[in-house]
Design a protein around this motif. Structure first.
Motif, PDB file in Angstrom:
ATOM      1  N   LYS A  38       0.815  -1.203   0.000  1.00 30.37           N
ATOM      2  CA  LYS A  38       0.000   0.000   0.000  1.00 30.37           C
ATOM      3  C   LYS A  38       0.855   1.263   0.000  1.00 30.37           C
ATOM      4  O   LYS A  38       0.371   2.334  -0.329  1.00 30.37           O
ATOM      5  CB  LYS A  38      -0.949  -0.014   1.194  1.00 30.37           C
ATOM      6  N   ARG A  39       2.143   1.138   0.379  1.00 32.38           N
ATOM      7  CA  ARG A  39       3.014   2.302   0.328  1.00 32.38           C
ATOM      8  C   ARG A  39       3.565   2.524  -1.084  1.00 32.38           C
ATOM      9  O   ARG A  39       4.144   3.553  -1.368  1.00 32.38           O
ATOM     10  CB  ARG A  39       4.152   2.148   1.339  1.00 32.38           C
ATOM     11  N   ILE A  40       3.401   1.534  -1.945  1.00 38.29           N
ATOM     12  CA  ILE A  40       3.813   1.682  -3.338  1.00 38.29           C
ATOM     13  C   ILE A  40       2.769   2.519  -4.060  1.00 38.29           C
ATOM     14  O   ILE A  40       1.571   2.237  -3.991  1.00 38.29           O
ATOM     15  CB  ILE A  40       3.949   0.293  -4.012  1.00 38.29           C
ATOM     16  N   LYS A  41       3.210   3.537  -4.792  1.00 34.77           N
ATOM     17  CA  LYS A  41       2.262   4.397  -5.502  1.00 34.77           C
ATOM     18  C   LYS A  41       1.519   3.611  -6.570  1.00 34.77           C
ATOM     19  O   LYS A  41       2.048   2.666  -7.155  1.00 34.77           O
ATOM     20  CB  LYS A  41       3.001   5.570  -6.153  1.00 34.77           C
ATOM     21  N   LEU A  42       0.282   4.011  -6.791  1.00 34.38           N
ATOM     22  CA  LEU A  42      -0.504   3.395  -7.852  1.00 34.38           C
ATOM     23  C   LEU A  42       0.121   3.702  -9.204  1.00 34.38           C
ATOM     24  O   LEU A  42       0.584   4.818  -9.450  1.00 34.38           O
ATOM     25  CB  LEU A  42      -1.938   3.926  -7.830  1.00 34.38           C
ATOM     26  N   THR A  43       0.130   2.709 -10.078  1.00 37.50           N
ATOM     27  CA  THR A  43       0.600   2.954 -11.440  1.00 37.50           C
ATOM     28  C   THR A  43      -0.460   3.754 -12.197  1.00 37.50           C
ATOM     29  O   THR A  43      -1.597   3.912 -11.734  1.00 37.50           O
ATOM     30  CB  THR A  43       0.843   1.631 -12.185  1.00 37.50           C
ATOM     31  N   SER A  44      -0.093   4.239 -13.372  1.00 35.49           N
ATOM     32  CA  SER A  44      -1.051   4.982 -14.196  1.00 35.49           C
ATOM     33  C   SER A  44      -2.256   4.108 -14.526  1.00 35.49           C
ATOM     34  O   SER A  44      -3.403   4.581 -14.528  1.00 35.49           O
ATOM     35  CB  SER A  44      -0.376   5.446 -15.489  1.00 35.49           C
ATOM     36  N   ALA A  45      -2.014   2.812 -14.785  1.00 35.23           N
ATOM     37  CA  ALA A  45      -3.114   1.892 -15.107  1.00 35.23           C
ATOM     38  C   ALA A  45      -4.031   1.706 -13.899  1.00 35.23           C
ATOM     39  O   ALA A  45      -5.259   1.788 -14.011  1.00 35.23           O
ATOM     40  CB  ALA A  45      -2.565   0.543 -15.559  1.00 35.23           C
ATOM     41  N   GLU A  46      -3.440   1.463 -12.733  1.00 33.21           N
ATOM     42  CA  GLU A  46      -4.236   1.224 -11.529  1.00 33.21           C
ATOM     43  C   GLU A  46      -5.078   2.437 -11.160  1.00 33.21           C
ATOM     44  O   GLU A  46      -6.271   2.318 -10.846  1.00 33.21           O
ATOM     45  CB  GLU A  46      -3.294   0.839 -10.369  1.00 33.21           C
ATOM     46  N   LEU A  47      -4.468   3.625 -11.227  1.00 30.98           N
ATOM     47  CA  LEU A  47      -5.200   4.857 -10.922  1.00 30.98           C
ATOM     48  C   LEU A  47      -6.351   5.067 -11.914  1.00 30.98           C
ATOM     49  O   LEU A  47      -7.485   5.357 -11.522  1.00 30.98           O
ATOM     50  CB  LEU A  47      -4.243   6.044 -10.963  1.00 30.98           C
ATOM     51  N   SER A  48      -6.055   4.908 -13.200  1.00 28.92           N
ATOM     52  CA  SER A  48      -7.066   5.154 -14.231  1.00 28.92           C
ATOM     53  C   SER A  48      -8.211   4.160 -14.163  1.00 28.92           C
ATOM     54  O   SER A  48      -9.383   4.533 -14.295  1.00 28.92           O
ATOM     55  CB  SER A  48      -6.411   5.110 -15.616  1.00 28.92           C
ATOM     56  N   TYR A  49      -7.880   2.885 -13.950  1.00 29.21           N
ATOM     57  CA  TYR A  49      -8.938   1.872 -13.888  1.00 29.21           C
ATOM     58  C   TYR A  49      -9.825   2.074 -12.663  1.00 29.21           C
ATOM     59  O   TYR A  49     -11.055   1.924 -12.743  1.00 29.21           O
ATOM     60  CB  TYR A  49      -8.327   0.465 -13.875  1.00 29.21           C
ATOM     61  N   LEU A  50      -9.224   2.411 -11.528  1.00 28.91           N
ATOM     62  CA  LEU A  50     -10.026   2.665 -10.329  1.00 28.91           C
ATOM     63  C   LEU A  50     -10.934   3.877 -10.544  1.00 28.91           C
ATOM     64  O   LEU A  50     -12.108   3.867 -10.151  1.00 28.91           O
ATOM     65  CB  LEU A  50      -9.115   2.901  -9.119  1.00 28.91           C
ATOM     66  N   TRP A  51     -10.405   4.901 -11.185  1.00 27.75           N
ATOM     67  CA  TRP A  51     -11.171   6.127 -11.449  1.00 27.75           C
ATOM     68  C   TRP A  51     -12.362   5.817 -12.357  1.00 27.75           C
ATOM     69  O   TRP A  51     -13.489   6.218 -12.090  1.00 27.75           O
ATOM     70  CB  TRP A  51     -10.243   7.153 -12.094  1.00 27.75           C
ATOM     71  N   ASN A  52     -12.108   5.083 -13.435  1.00 34.62           N
ATOM     72  CA  ASN A  52     -13.183   4.731 -14.370  1.00 34.62           C
ATOM     73  C   ASN A  52     -14.200   3.785 -13.741  1.00 34.62           C
ATOM     74  O   ASN A  52     -15.412   3.894 -14.002  1.00 34.62           O
ATOM     75  CB  ASN A  52     -12.589   4.089 -15.628  1.00 34.62           C
ATOM     76  N   THR A  53     -13.721   2.866 -12.926  1.00 31.05           N
ATOM     77  CA  THR A  53     -14.622   1.943 -12.240  1.00 31.05           C
ATOM     78  C   THR A  53     -15.551   2.699 -11.305  1.00 31.05           C
ATOM     79  O   THR A  53     -16.738   2.375 -11.188  1.00 31.05           O
ATOM     80  CB  THR A  53     -13.822   0.886 -11.450  1.00 31.05           C
ATOM     81  N   TYR A  54     -15.000   3.717 -10.639  1.00 27.32           N
ATOM     82  CA  TYR A  54     -15.827   4.512  -9.721  1.00 27.32           C
ATOM     83  C   TYR A  54     -16.969   5.181 -10.482  1.00 27.32           C
ATOM     84  O   TYR A  54     -18.125   5.152 -10.049  1.00 27.32           O
ATOM     85  CB  TYR A  54     -14.967   5.559  -9.007  1.00 27.32           C
ATOM     86  N   LEU A  55     -16.641   5.794 -11.617  1.00 27.48           N
ATOM     87  CA  LEU A  55     -17.686   6.454 -12.408  1.00 27.48           C
ATOM     88  C   LEU A  55     -18.746   5.455 -12.856  1.00 27.48           C
ATOM     89  O   LEU A  55     -19.953   5.707 -12.731  1.00 27.48           O
ATOM     90  CB  LEU A  55     -17.069   7.148 -13.626  1.00 27.48           C
ATOM     91  N   ALA A  56     -18.304   4.320 -13.383  1.00 28.61           N
ATOM     92  CA  ALA A  56     -19.252   3.325 -13.904  1.00 28.61           C
ATOM     93  C   ALA A  56     -20.138   2.763 -12.804  1.00 28.61           C
ATOM     94  O   ALA A  56     -21.351   2.600 -12.988  1.00 28.61           O
ATOM     95  CB  ALA A  56     -18.487   2.197 -14.595  1.00 28.61           C
ATOM     96  N   ASP A  57     -19.562   2.474 -11.638  1.00 32.18           N
ATOM     97  CA  ASP A  57     -20.362   1.910 -10.556  1.00 32.18           C
ATOM     98  C   ASP A  57     -21.291   2.942  -9.929  1.00 32.18           C
ATOM     99  O   ASP A  57     -22.389   2.607  -9.478  1.00 32.18           O
ATOM    100  CB  ASP A  57     -19.452   1.291  -9.492  1.00 32.18           C
TER     101      ASP A  57
END
Length: 331
Positions: free
Chosen positions: A6-25
């Motif tokens: 959890k101390r490792i920063k999110l990658t661009s893919a992880e951040l983007s997918y979580l962001w898009n998932t939030y909108l869709a859900d």
């Protein structure tokens, strides 16, 4: 180990997918809450409640991750984007078919996302998303079959012996047309007819209730494009004397009272367009006939242009949140 991850920063893919998932859900929560206001069938209500619960869980988990990482949580869609007291716009049968296509999308999207995730907690989250999509898909499919509402892909003869292809005309019809479709080609045609029927039905429904003339014209245009694509795919099946999935636009009522905001409906239609683009790409890779590849490619180009027009409408009305961006170094 989990704390170190959890101390490792999110990658661009992880951040983007979580962001898009939030909108869709967040959109799905609004849609399912409205559906549950107008439901009579007990079995379908149970499935809708299950789907709503999954989307709410996803939102809570992503909010927790973003808060911990000090990332701004997107606005997404909220109570102001759904009008629960609006008249019924869809039938119970539509709800079930909608759930089938949405859970199918969850299988595809979550499986694709997992290939690009590295951090352990995010992998765990999307693994659970995929598992829950599988469970929901199986439950919905079984209910559709038991109610006699699902359309299975056509059957084809079982192979009785090993054969090899001897002519290039198997691919290039100009050298001698191959009339018979492969099993994969039949399946892709059948599947894309069904998804376009859903798009056409939603386009008709949204056009009835939107307050924006531009959005109304866009939804109607999308519905017409979907029906045109259905015609192209149906001709292949019909030529081979194979059954064609039926439309379910009749499962939309005549209500003109908007259950959703224009922003939500435009976003919903947009993610369906991009899902269709992905489906056509998969169909191209599964097709061996050059005429099929040409048709899927030109229809995909039309869908891309249509999706771009939808994005422009959303930007014009300030309905589109800006996704996470990399640093613009030249600026």
């Amino acid at each position: 180990m989990e704390n170190n991850q959890k101390r490792i920063k999110l990658t661009s893919a992880e951040l983007s997918y979580l962001w898009n998932t939030y909108l869709a859900d967040s959109m799905s929560v609004c849609v399912f809450k409205y559906f549950l206001q107008h439901i009579e069938d007990v079995e379908i209500k149970t499935l809708l409640s299950h789907a709503l619960d999954l989307s709410q869980q996803h939102l809570e988990i992503i909010r927790g991750i973003f808060t911990h990482e000090e990332i701004q949580v997107p606005e997404g869609f909220t109570e102001k984007d759904v009008h629960l007291n609006a008249k019924r716009l869809f039938s119970d049968v539509f709800y079930l078919k909608y759930l089938k296509h949405m859970s199918n999308g969850g299988l595809s999207v979550n499986g694709r996302i997992l290939q690009h995730i590295y951090r352990e907690d995010i992998r765990s989250f999307y693994s659970k998303c995929l598992t829950s999509s599988i469970e929901l898909y199986n439950e919905v499919t079984q209910t559709l079959l038991e109610k006699g509402l699902d359309s299975r892909p056509p059957t084809i003869p079982y192979p009785k012996e090993i054969e090899y292809i001897h002519k290039q005309s198997f691919i290039w019809e100009a050298l001698g047309k191959r009339e018979a479709l492969t099993g994969e080609e039949v399946n892709q045609l059948h599947f894309n007819i069904q998804t376009n029927h859903l798009g056409s039905a939603l386009g008709k429904a949204f056009s009835q209730v939107t307050t924006s003339n531009k959005a109304r014209n866009y939804f109607l245009r999308g519905s017409d494009i979907a029906l045109k694509h259905v015609k192209v795919f149906s001709d292949y099946l019909q030529y081979n004397s194979l059954p064609i999935p039926m439309s379910f636009t009749h499962e939309v009522t005549d209500s003109d009272e908007a259950p959703f905001s224009d922003k939500l409906m435009m976003y919903h239609f947009g993610i369906m367009m991009y899902s269709g683009i992905t489906n056509y790409g998969a169909a191209i890779s599964a097709s061996r006939r050059s005429d099929l590849v040409v048709d899927y490619s030109r229809l995909n180009a039309e869908t891309l242009k249509f999706a771009e027009d939808g994005v422009n409408i959303m930007i014009e009305n300030e309905w589109m949140e800006q996704p996470p961006l990399a640093i613009a170094r030249k600026e």
